[in-house]
Design a protein around this motif. Structure first.
Motif, PDB file in Angstrom:
ATOM      1  N   HIS A  97       0.857  -1.187   0.000  1.00  8.73           N
ATOM      2  CA  HIS A  97       0.000   0.000   0.000  1.00  8.73           C
ATOM      3  C   HIS A  97       0.898   1.243   0.000  1.00  8.73           C
ATOM      4  N   VAL A  98       1.208   1.695  -1.199  1.00  7.40           N
ATOM      5  CA  VAL A  98       2.222   2.735  -1.368  1.00  7.40           C
ATOM      6  C   VAL A  98       1.800   4.051  -0.700  1.00  7.40           C
ATOM      7  N   ASP A  99       0.562   4.433  -0.888  1.00  2.83           N
ATOM      8  CA  ASP A  99       0.072   5.688  -0.310  1.00  2.83           C
ATOM      9  C   ASP A  99       0.171   5.640   1.220  1.00  2.83           C
ATOM     10  N   ARG A 100      -0.187   4.510   1.783  1.00  2.00           N
ATOM     11  CA  ARG A 100      -0.122   4.374   3.241  1.00  2.00           C
ATOM     12  C   ARG A 100       1.324   4.465   3.739  1.00  2.00           C
ATOM     13  N   THR A 101       2.251   3.817   3.031  1.00  2.00           N
ATOM     14  CA  THR A 101       3.654   3.854   3.462  1.00  2.00           C
ATOM     15  C   THR A 101       4.189   5.277   3.401  1.00  2.00           C
ATOM     16  N   LEU A 102       3.825   6.011   2.333  1.00  2.00           N
ATOM     17  CA  LEU A 102       4.276   7.410   2.239  1.00  2.00           C
ATOM     18  C   LEU A 102       3.730   8.237   3.407  1.00  2.00           C
ATOM     19  N   GLN A 103       2.469   8.051   3.718  1.00  4.40           N
ATOM     20  CA  GLN A 103       1.877   8.778   4.856  1.00  4.40           C
ATOM     21  C   GLN A 103       2.574   8.415   6.155  1.00  4.40           C
ATOM     22  N   MET A 104       2.867   7.141   6.309  1.00  2.00           N
ATOM     23  CA  MET A 104       3.500   6.659   7.543  1.00  2.00           C
ATOM     24  C   MET A 104       4.855   7.328   7.752  1.00  2.00           C
ATOM     25  N   ILE A 105       5.609   7.493   6.669  1.00  4.25           N
ATOM     26  CA  ILE A 105       6.936   8.114   6.769  1.00  4.25           C
ATOM     27  C   ILE A 105       6.791   9.556   7.268  1.00  4.25           C
ATOM     28  N   ARG A 106       5.866  10.298   6.688  1.00  7.42           N
ATOM     29  CA  ARG A 106       5.663  11.690   7.136  1.00  7.42           C
ATOM     30  C   ARG A 106       5.122  11.738   8.563  1.00  7.42           C
ATOM     31  N   ASP A 107       4.223  10.822   8.881  1.00  9.08           N
ATOM     32  CA  ASP A 107       3.681  10.796  10.250  1.00  9.08           C
ATOM     33  C   ASP A 107       4.781  10.578  11.288  1.00  9.08           C
ATOM     34  N   HIS A 108       5.865   9.946  10.864  1.00 13.85           N
ATOM     35  CA  HIS A 108       6.988   9.734  11.780  1.00 13.85           C
ATOM     36  C   HIS A 108       8.006  10.867  11.714  1.00 13.85           C
ATOM     37  N   GLY A 109       7.633  11.955  11.046  1.00 16.22           N
ATOM     38  CA  GLY A 109       8.470  13.159  11.072  1.00 16.22           C
ATOM     39  C   GLY A 109       9.569  13.190  10.043  1.00 16.22           C
ATOM     40  N   CYS A 110       9.533  12.288   9.068  1.00 11.38           N
ATOM     41  CA  CYS A 110      10.580  12.263   8.037  1.00 11.38           C
ATOM     42  C   CYS A 110      10.007  12.730   6.707  1.00 11.38           C
ATOM     43  N   GLN A 111      10.907  13.097   5.797  1.00  9.70           N
ATOM     44  CA  GLN A 111      10.504  13.358   4.423  1.00  9.70           C
ATOM     45  C   GLN A 111      10.377  12.019   3.707  1.00  9.70           C
ATOM     46  N   ALA A 112       9.434  11.962   2.756  1.00 11.95           N
ATOM     47  CA  ALA A 112       9.111  10.680   2.131  1.00 11.95           C
ATOM     48  C   ALA A 112       9.402  10.709   0.641  1.00 11.95           C
ATOM     49  N   GLY A 113       9.858   9.582   0.117  1.00 13.44           N
ATOM     50  CA  GLY A 113      10.114   9.527  -1.314  1.00 13.44           C
ATOM     51  C   GLY A 113       9.934   8.154  -1.911  1.00 13.44           C
ATOM     52  N   LEU A 114       9.709   8.152  -3.229  1.00 17.20           N
ATOM     53  CA  LEU A 114       9.607   6.910  -3.993  1.00 17.20           C
ATOM     54  C   LEU A 114      10.856   6.746  -4.848  1.00 17.20           C
ATOM     55  N   VAL A 115      11.283   5.488  -5.009  1.00 17.71           N
ATOM     56  CA  VAL A 115      12.442   5.166  -5.828  1.00 17.71           C
ATOM     57  C   VAL A 115      11.985   4.386  -7.053  1.00 17.71           C
ATOM     58  N   PHE A 116      12.455   4.834  -8.220  1.00 19.56           N
ATOM     59  CA  PHE A 116      12.075   4.220  -9.495  1.00 19.56           C
ATOM     60  C   PHE A 116      13.261   3.449 -10.059  1.00 19.56           C
ATOM     61  N   ASN A 117      13.112   2.131 -10.185  1.00 21.09           N
ATOM     62  CA  ASN A 117      14.130   1.324 -10.857  1.00 21.09           C
ATOM     63  C   ASN A 117      14.185   1.716 -12.331  1.00 21.09           C
ATOM     64  N   PRO A 118      15.255   1.312 -13.035  1.00 18.77           N
ATOM     65  CA  PRO A 118      15.333   1.678 -14.464  1.00 18.77           C
ATOM     66  C   PRO A 118      14.076   1.295 -15.247  1.00 18.77           C
ATOM     67  N   ALA A 119      13.439   0.169 -14.921  1.00 18.57           N
ATOM     68  CA  ALA A 119      12.260  -0.273 -15.679  1.00 18.57           C
ATOM     69  C   ALA A 119      10.933   0.121 -15.038  1.00 18.57           C
ATOM     70  N   THR A 120      10.978   0.873 -13.944  1.00 15.67           N
ATOM     71  CA  THR A 120       9.729   1.259 -13.261  1.00 15.67           C
ATOM     72  C   THR A 120       9.188   2.550 -13.859  1.00 15.67           C
ATOM     73  N   PRO A 121       7.938   2.540 -14.344  1.00 19.77           N
ATOM     74  CA  PRO A 121       7.400   3.746 -14.986  1.00 19.77           C
ATOM     75  C   PRO A 121       7.093   4.867 -13.985  1.00 19.77           C
ATOM     76  N   LEU A 122       7.238   6.100 -14.456  1.00 17.14           N
ATOM     77  CA  LEU A 122       6.960   7.268 -13.607  1.00 17.14           C
ATOM     78  C   LEU A 122       5.474   7.383 -13.269  1.00 17.14           C
ATOM     79  N   ALA A 123       4.637   6.589 -13.930  1.00 16.43           N
ATOM     80  CA  ALA A 123       3.191   6.636 -13.678  1.00 16.43           C
ATOM     81  C   ALA A 123       2.849   6.406 -12.204  1.00 16.43           C
ATOM     82  N   TRP A 124       3.751   5.760 -11.454  1.00 21.30           N
ATOM     83  CA  TRP A 124       3.525   5.598 -10.008  1.00 21.30           C
ATOM     84  C   TRP A 124       3.326   6.948  -9.322  1.00 21.30           C
ATOM     85  N   MET A 125       3.847   8.026  -9.934  1.00 23.41           N
ATOM     86  CA  MET A 125       3.725   9.351  -9.308  1.00 23.41           C
ATOM     87  C   MET A 125       2.309   9.923  -9.440  1.00 23.41           C
ATOM     88  N   ASP A 126       1.569   9.436 -10.438  1.00 20.25           N
ATOM     89  CA  ASP A 126       0.344  10.108 -10.865  1.00 20.25           C
ATOM     90  C   ASP A 126      -0.574  10.558  -9.731  1.00 20.25           C
TER      91      ASP A 126
END
Ligand code: DX5
Ligand code: ZN
Length: 229
Positions: A97-126
């Motif tokens: 659950h990507v959205d939940r993990t991103l929220q969890m990182i911020r809830d713990h006071g950190c900045q959150a980010g996604l990592v894209f492998n060479p073959a992973t499409p940027l559409a995950w950002m949408d």
């Protein structure tokens, strides 16, 4: 133009002298400490965890940028936040659950980010732009330091930069655009020109010969080259 941030990856540091190594890169002008976490499951290698993050935390003031190459992700988020991480990034394929993990990182006071492998499409950002503080594009396949930069990352950086700029133009929050893998003094100018504002460099920094000024010398060379000088 702002100078690009340099985030030396301690994957290539001398692990027997890690405190000294992170102090040295900070003194040499490093902007972030890039901290590679591998689990022998998501990637075929095994590195360091929250205990090591906690151990280096008192040695530097600069942010610790934790790159999680682990599956599953969520259980490690509170542990790294407690260990002093400032930024936590993970691979979207590794979280149920990507959205939940991103929220969890911020809830713990950190900045959150996604990592894209060479073959992973940027559409995950949408549908996630509002949740992102960092977008990290892998320019090698994750798992090992010292690999060769994959050139297809350059047009992908341009595409990610366009998305981020469009988000900013709509009034969105700033998002750092980071690149990881095979960054050297001879390709950093192209990488920054393609839109990266933060460059991870492992072997280039920690393998810098003393004859060329060691960490100080390579950090200056990377920053100059990034400015196109
Ligand atoms: C690779 C790691 C990188 C690596 C970069 O899986 O995420 O951070 O340490 O090392 P270089 O700069 O040597 O390619
Ligand atoms: Zn990394």
């Amino acid at each position: 133009m702002n100078p690009a941030r340099i985030a030396p990856s301690i994957l290539s540091a001398d692990f027997a002298r890690l405190g000294e190594e992170v102090r040295a890169i900070e003194a040499a002008g490093a902007d972030w400490v890039h901290f590679d976490v591998m689990d022998n499951h998501y990637v075929p290698n095994l590195t360091i965890g929250p205990l090591v993050c906690e151990a280096i935390r008192p040695h530097v003031q600069i942010p610790i940028d934790v790159h999680l190459m682990v599956e599953p992700v969520d259980a490690l988020v509170p542990l790294f936040a407690k260990a002093g991480a400032n930024i936590i990034t993970f691979h979207p394929e590794a979280s149920r659950h990507v959205d939940r993990t991103l929220q969890m990182i911020r809830d713990h006071g950190c900045q959150a980010g996604l990592v894209f492998n060479p073959a992973t499409p940027l559409a995950w950002m949408d549908h996630l732009m509002d949740r992102l503080d960092v977008v990290l594009l892998m320019s090698v396949n994750p798992g090992f330091g010292g690999q060769k930069f994959i050139p297809a990352t350059l047009p992908k950086l341009q595409a990610a930069r366009q998305r981020i700029n469009a988000h900013l133009a709509r009034g969105g929050q700033p998002i750092a655009l980071e690149v990881d893998g095979g960054v050297k003094t001879d390709n950093i100018a192209q990488i920054v020109a393609a839109g990266a504002d933060t460059c991870v460099a492992g072997s280039a920094v920690f393998g810098a010969p003393d004859a060329d000024g060691g960490y100080q010398g390579v950090m200056q060379a990377l920053k100059h080259a990034a400015l196109g000088e």
